[in-house]
Scaffold this motif. Structure first.
Motif, PDB file in Angstrom:
ATOM      1  N   LEU A 237       0.828  -1.213   0.000  1.00 57.70           N
ATOM      2  CA  LEU A 237       0.000   0.000   0.000  1.00 57.70           C
ATOM      3  C   LEU A 237       0.855   1.252   0.000  1.00 57.70           C
ATOM      4  O   LEU A 237       0.534   2.240  -0.681  1.00 57.70           O
ATOM      5  N   ASP A 238       1.951   1.233   0.741  1.00 61.27           N
ATOM      6  CA  ASP A 238       2.860   2.389   0.740  1.00 61.27           C
ATOM      7  C   ASP A 238       3.471   2.588  -0.640  1.00 61.27           C
ATOM      8  O   ASP A 238       3.705   3.739  -1.067  1.00 61.27           O
ATOM      9  N   GLU A 239       3.723   1.500  -1.358  1.00 62.55           N
ATOM     10  CA  GLU A 239       4.282   1.627  -2.704  1.00 62.55           C
ATOM     11  C   GLU A 239       3.260   2.197  -3.682  1.00 62.55           C
ATOM     12  O   GLU A 239       3.614   2.968  -4.579  1.00 62.55           O
ATOM     13  N   VAL A 240       1.988   1.831  -3.523  1.00 63.29           N
ATOM     14  CA  VAL A 240       0.940   2.450  -4.338  1.00 63.29           C
ATOM     15  C   VAL A 240       0.949   3.958  -4.130  1.00 63.29           C
ATOM     16  O   VAL A 240       0.883   4.745  -5.092  1.00 63.29           O
ATOM     17  N   ALA A 262      -7.744   0.090  -3.876  1.00 61.72           N
ATOM     18  CA  ALA A 262      -7.349  -1.231  -3.374  1.00 61.72           C
ATOM     19  C   ALA A 262      -8.481  -1.668  -2.460  1.00 61.72           C
ATOM     20  O   ALA A 262      -9.542  -1.045  -2.421  1.00 61.72           O
ATOM     21  N   GLY A 263      -8.261  -2.720  -1.703  1.00 59.52           N
ATOM     22  CA  GLY A 263      -9.210  -3.043  -0.647  1.00 59.52           C
ATOM     23  C   GLY A 263     -10.128  -4.191  -0.938  1.00 59.52           C
ATOM     24  O   GLY A 263     -11.199  -3.994  -1.508  1.00 59.52           O
ATOM     25  N   GLY A 264      -9.709  -5.399  -0.568  1.00 59.51           N
ATOM     26  CA  GLY A 264     -10.610  -6.533  -0.574  1.00 59.51           C
ATOM     27  C   GLY A 264     -11.438  -6.535   0.700  1.00 59.51           C
ATOM     28  O   GLY A 264     -11.652  -5.483   1.317  1.00 59.51           O
ATOM     29  N   SER A 265     -11.869  -7.694   1.117  1.00 54.76           N
ATOM     30  CA  SER A 265     -12.768  -7.774   2.275  1.00 54.76           C
ATOM     31  C   SER A 265     -12.050  -8.096   3.573  1.00 54.76           C
ATOM     32  O   SER A 265     -12.698  -8.316   4.593  1.00 54.76           O
ATOM     33  N   VAL A 271      -5.992  -0.189   4.062  1.00 48.12           N
ATOM     34  CA  VAL A 271      -5.978   0.589   2.817  1.00 48.12           C
ATOM     35  C   VAL A 271      -6.314   2.048   3.100  1.00 48.12           C
ATOM     36  O   VAL A 271      -5.629   2.964   2.645  1.00 48.12           O
ATOM     37  N   VAL A 272      -7.362   2.273   3.864  1.00 45.35           N
ATOM     38  CA  VAL A 272      -7.769   3.646   4.167  1.00 45.35           C
ATOM     39  C   VAL A 272      -6.659   4.382   4.913  1.00 45.35           C
ATOM     40  O   VAL A 272      -6.320   5.518   4.578  1.00 45.35           O
ATOM     41  N   LEU A 288     -12.378   1.801  -2.335  1.00 48.61           N
ATOM     42  CA  LEU A 288     -12.286   0.409  -1.892  1.00 48.61           C
ATOM     43  C   LEU A 288     -13.069  -0.481  -2.855  1.00 48.61           C
ATOM     44  O   LEU A 288     -13.959  -0.012  -3.559  1.00 48.61           O
ATOM     45  N   ARG A 289     -12.735  -1.786  -2.823  1.00 51.08           N
ATOM     46  CA  ARG A 289     -13.412  -2.699  -3.748  1.00 51.08           C
ATOM     47  C   ARG A 289     -13.898  -3.975  -3.043  1.00 51.08           C
ATOM     48  O   ARG A 289     -14.105  -5.006  -3.695  1.00 51.08           O
TER      49      ARG A 289
END
Length: 437
Positions: A237-240, A262-265, A271-272, A288-289
């Motif tokens: 996430l930091d790389e994104v 990003a963000g699965g379940s 992510v946030v 989120l997804r």
């Protein structure tokens, strides 16, 4: 929220018909509109439907929709639930009514189905490959000014292929794309920040694409243990964010706020936290997804929620997500003292993790509601149509009893059913939903 059993809530399925061709509907049924199901007053426990049948407990479903809505509103982010989980327009509509920004999909078929069903904001969490599929995307956005499509790229080769297909199509509108940042050993996605930034530069110079943001998917990151998994998720996430900050400084993004997605379940809270630290000239849209939250499960996501509760106990003050999806079958045989065979199998539910026996009911008895089954009832393995259950000596189960199984990984149960029924807490059928896999 409107009950899924109401005709208005299933308006996109208005032309859908239930018939004897559908698994899990009354045998010999005369074809009927799906909107008429709630008026039939079917009940699962009364034996009105043949088993196996897939069910969604509507009260839990509505709770899960409210639970995620409270999270996205409290954090000021957006969600485009991953529609490939259910491929059910009735559930898409429920999620949109609960504040979803749009719908996420993964394949050209899924996108075409969603467009045909009237959805106009679609995030494609995948690279789209091939002339037919890419030509379809260009033609679709050219034909419909209200249609918003977003997809992913992770190589300069793909960016150039998309441009060539756009040339051949005479494309008049640019396709919105996000650069995907992946990780070593994962599936798609640039393996380094430098590579992702280079792809972003090529998109910014593209004839037929516009850089809309940066994306990653943390849901398949796995370490040796929980601590190393969480650390690897945070690194990705930091790389994104780092890629997005490079793109922002170089002025590579198109019109409007950049999107970070990003963000699965399982890790959407991380992510946030990570994406809110992004230092961009204009605050990004955080998308989120998560998809599986809508029905949750009794397996892998139930397990993941234990750790989410530890990280963010405030999310569970009103109760966490509830397992809403069940598959019911009959005890077909008791051939050995410690074995029960249930008449359902791999054709009916997911089996990357085995299901869990949760409920039982004896038709034509004095039982008014299902009883609970102890955890000493364990599924050993599945055949196509048979479930082998190890049972204790004091099990109540006999041939003809109904059992309700909780599943793991909703995606791989939904795709086995064209029709799934919604039920009340007393297992009255409140409606049916159609899937489009």
């Amino acid at each position: 929220m409107t009950s899924l059993g109401d005709a208005n809530a299933a308006q996109r399925d208005a032309d859908a018909i239930l018939s004897p061709l559908d698994k899990g509907v009354p045998l010999g049924i005369a074809p009927m509109p799906i909107a008429a199901v709630s008026a039939q007053q079917w009940n699962i426990l009364r034996g009105d439907l043949p088993l196996p049948a897939a069910l969604i407990r509507e009260e839990s479903l509505q709770h899960n929709a409210r639970w995620m809505r409270s999270f996205i509103e409290a954090n000021g982010v957006q969600i485009a639930p991953h529609g490939k989980t259910t491929m059910a327009p009735a559930l898409f509509d429920l999620q949109l009514a609960a504040g979803a920004w749009g719908i996420t999909l993964a394949t050209p078929h899924q996108v075409a189905a969603a467009i045909a069903l009237g959805y106009r904001r679609i995030f494609i969490a995948n690279q789209i490959i091939g002339r037919a599929a890419l030509r379809y995307l260009f033609d679709s956005i050219a034909a419909d000014d209200e249609l918003e499509l977003y997809c992913l790229v992770d190589s300069i080769d793909l960016v150039e292929q998309i441009d060539r297909i756009g040339d051949d199509a005479g494309a008049t509108k640019r396709l919105a794309v996000l650069v995907e940042k992946g990780f070593a050993g994962g599936r798609t996605g640039c393996r380094s920040v430098a590579d992702a930034t280079a792809v972003a530069r090529r998109v910014a110079a593209s004839r037929h694409q516009m850089l809309a943001g940066v994306e990653g998917f943390e849901g398949i990151v796995r370490g040796e243990n929980l601590e190393t998994t969480l650390q690897a998720v945070r690194v990705l996430l930091d790389e994104v964010v780092e890629v997005a900050e490079h793109c922002d400084r170089e002025g590579l993004f198109g019109v409007g706020p950049a999107m970070l997605s990003a963000g699965g379940s399982a890790f959407f809270d991380l992510v946030v936290s990570a994406f809110k630290r992004a230092k961009l000239a204009v605050p990004p849209t955080i998308l989120l997804r998560s998809g599986c939250y809508i029905t949750h499960d009794a397996g892998m996501y139930a397990f993941a929620m234990r750790f989410l509760r530890d990280r963010a106990p405030e999310l569970f003050e009103q109760g966490g997500p509830r397992a809403a999806l069940e598959v019911w079958g009959y005890v077909q045989a008791r051939p050995e003292p410690n074995l029960a065979i249930v008449a359902l199998g791999k054709r009916d539910l997911s089996y990357d993790q085995l299901p869990v026996l949760q409920h039982w009911f004896r038709p034509d008895s004095d039982m008014s509601v299902p009883g609970a089954l102890s955890d000493r009832h364990k599924v050993g393995h599945l055949d196509d149509q048979h479930c082998y259950v190890s049972v204790p000596a004091d099990t109540p189960l006999i041939v003809g009893d109904m059992v309700g199984l909780g599943i793991s990984h909703p995606c791989l149960t939904f795709d086995k059913w064209r029709v799934i029924h919604t039920v009340s807490e007393r297992y009255d059928v409140t409606g049916s939903i159609r899937t489009y896999f």
